[in-house]
Design a protein around this motif. Structure first.
Motif, PDB file in Angstrom:
ATOM      1  N   ASP A  14       0.777  -1.144  -0.023  1.00 47.26           N
ATOM      2  CA  ASP A  14      -0.005   0.004  -0.087  1.00 47.26           C
ATOM      3  C   ASP A  14       0.878   1.328   0.029  1.00 47.26           C
ATOM      4  N   TYR A  15       1.965   1.240   0.725  1.00 46.60           N
ATOM      5  CA  TYR A  15       2.790   2.368   0.690  1.00 46.60           C
ATOM      6  C   TYR A  15       3.592   2.688  -0.738  1.00 46.60           C
ATOM      7  N   ASP A  16       3.977   1.389  -1.417  1.00 46.53           N
ATOM      8  CA  ASP A  16       4.277   1.366  -2.717  1.00 46.53           C
ATOM      9  C   ASP A  16       3.086   2.130  -3.761  1.00 46.53           C
ATOM     10  N   ASP A  17       1.995   1.807  -3.538  1.00 44.15           N
ATOM     11  CA  ASP A  17       0.864   2.246  -4.361  1.00 44.15           C
ATOM     12  C   ASP A  17       0.913   3.540  -4.253  1.00 44.15           C
ATOM     13  N   LEU A  18       0.770   4.077  -3.012  1.00 48.05           N
ATOM     14  CA  LEU A  18       0.876   5.426  -2.806  1.00 48.05           C
ATOM     15  C   LEU A  18       1.725   6.357  -3.038  1.00 48.05           C
ATOM     16  N   ALA A  19       2.952   5.670  -3.466  1.00 49.19           N
ATOM     17  CA  ALA A  19       4.160   6.536  -3.964  1.00 49.19           C
ATOM     18  C   ALA A  19       4.367   6.487  -5.244  1.00 49.19           C
ATOM     19  N   ARG A  20       3.728   5.673  -6.137  1.00 50.50           N
ATOM     20  CA  ARG A  20       3.723   5.423  -7.577  1.00 50.50           C
ATOM     21  C   ARG A  20       3.160   6.860  -8.227  1.00 50.50           C
ATOM     22  N   PRO A  21       4.168   7.262  -8.921  1.00 50.78           N
ATOM     23  CA  PRO A  21       3.669   8.543  -9.894  1.00 50.78           C
ATOM     24  C   PRO A  21       2.552   8.325 -10.968  1.00 50.78           C
ATOM     25  N   VAL A  22       1.872   9.418 -11.078  1.00 48.03           N
ATOM     26  CA  VAL A  22       0.697   9.410 -11.937  1.00 48.03           C
ATOM     27  C   VAL A  22       1.163  10.029 -13.523  1.00 48.03           C
ATOM     28  N   ALA A  23       0.715   9.283 -14.363  1.00 51.51           N
ATOM     29  CA  ALA A  23       0.890   9.811 -15.864  1.00 51.51           C
ATOM     30  C   ALA A  23      -0.684  10.123 -16.264  1.00 51.51           C
ATOM     31  N   PRO A  24      -0.673  10.959 -17.185  1.00 46.63           N
ATOM     32  CA  PRO A  24      -2.080  11.406 -17.934  1.00 46.63           C
ATOM     33  C   PRO A  24      -2.616  10.048 -18.266  1.00 46.63           C
ATOM     34  N   HIS A  25      -3.936   9.932 -17.944  1.00 42.80           N
ATOM     35  CA  HIS A  25      -4.764   8.545 -18.326  1.00 42.80           C
ATOM     36  C   HIS A  25      -5.041   8.506 -19.802  1.00 42.80           C
ATOM     37  N   ASN A  26      -5.022   9.704 -20.423  1.00 41.60           N
ATOM     38  CA  ASN A  26      -5.322   9.766 -22.076  1.00 41.60           C
ATOM     39  C   ASN A  26      -4.133   9.492 -22.846  1.00 41.60           C
ATOM     40  N   ALA A  27      -2.940   9.583 -22.316  1.00 38.81           N
ATOM     41  CA  ALA A  27      -1.706   9.828 -23.170  1.00 38.81           C
ATOM     42  C   ALA A  27      -0.836   8.520 -23.110  1.00 38.81           C
ATOM     43  N   SER A  28      -0.887   7.844 -24.173  1.00 37.38           N
ATOM     44  CA  SER A  28       0.029   6.464 -24.064  1.00 37.38           C
ATOM     45  C   SER A  28       1.312   6.921 -23.987  1.00 37.38           C
ATOM     46  N   GLY A  29       2.109   6.348 -22.893  1.00 36.54           N
ATOM     47  CA  GLY A  29       3.661   6.287 -23.118  1.00 36.54           C
ATOM     48  C   GLY A  29       4.114   7.765 -22.358  1.00 36.54           C
TER      49      GLY A  29
END
Length: 198
Positions: free
Chosen positions: A131-146
Motif C-alpha cells: 500500500d505504501y508502494d501504491d501511494l508512492a507511484r507517480p501518475v501519468a495522464p490517463h489519456n496519453a499512452s507512454g
C-alpha cells in the motif's frame, strides 16, 4: 487503474492521531542532562495520555505526547484543560513547589487540520507494505499512452521501509526529486557518457 490502486491503498492504510503539548517555562526544573522521561497512567484507556515528555534543547521547553485512545478522547477537550492535566502529572513527578506554571503553551491538533487529517501513517489490519508502494507511484495522464508521470507523491506515508518518520518523509522527497530529475535529464547511470567511452 492507478487511481483505483491509490484509493484502495488510502483506504487500507490509516493515520494515527497524536497530539503534542508544548509547554514553555521561565526556567528548567528537570535534570537538564535528561532529555526524555515518561509517565505511566493507572488506567488502560488513558495509557497514551501525556505518557512521554521530552526536552529538545537547552531552552525551558517540554513537549508531551498524547496518542492512541487517549488522543481520541482528548480531541475535543480545551487546551487549558490539557495543559492543566500535564501540570498535574509534572507536579506529581517533580513536586508541586518545583514546577512553575508555563508562560506559553501550544496543543497540536493535526486531525482537525484539513491539510493533515492526522499525525502519521501506520499499516492497518488487512493492509501491507504494498500500500505504501501504491501511494508512492507517480501518475501519468490517463489519456496519453507512454506519457511521462506528471504527479509525484512524497511523504512518510509513501515509503515502505521508513513509514511514520521524519527521515522517511525526507527520503521520499529525495526519491521523488530523483524521479523528476531522471525524467528531464535522464538517469545518470543509464547511458555511457562520451568521456567514459574513451
Amino acid at each position: 487503474k492507478q487511481w483505483y490502486q491509490r484509493r484502495v491503498a488510502i483506504t487500507a492504510g490509516s493515520l494515527h492521531m497524536t497530539f503534542q503539548v508544548v509547554l514553555c517555562f521561565n526556567k528548567v526544573f528537570w535534570d537538564p542532562s535528561i532529555h526524555l522521561f515518561g509517565h505511566v497512567s493507572n488506567s488502560t484507556i488513558s495509557r497514551g495520555e501525556l505518557f512521554l515528555f521530552w526536552s529538545i534543547s537547552k531552552a525551558p521547553v517540554l513537549i508531551a505526547l498524547i496518542a492512541g485512545e487517549a488522543a481520541t478522547v482528548i480531541e475535543t477537550v480545551p487546551d487549558e484543560a490539557i495543559v492543566g492535566r500535564a501540570m498535574t502529572i509534572l507536579r506529581a513527578i517533580f513536586g508541586f513547589q518545583t514546577v512553575p506554571q508555563p508562560n506559553k503553551h501550544r496543543v497540536t491538533r493535526w486531525r482537525g487540520d484539513p491539510w493533515a487529517l492526522g499525525s502519521y501513517s501506520y499499516v492497518a489490519a488487512g493492509s501491507s507494505g504494498n500500500d505504501y508502494d501504491d501511494l508512492a507511484r507517480p501518475v501519468a495522464p490517463h489519456n496519453a499512452s507512454g506519457a511521462h508521470p506528471r504527479l509525484f507523491f512524497a511523504g512518510e506515508h509513501t515509503i515502505r521501509n521508513y513509514p511514520a518518520t521524519v527521515h522517511g518523509a525526507l527520503l521520499s522527497g529525495l526519491r521523488e526529486a530523483g524521479r523528476i530529475s531522471d525524467q528531464f535529464l535522464g538517469p545518470p547511470y543509464s547511458k555511457e557518457t562520451p568521456a567514459a567511452a574513451q
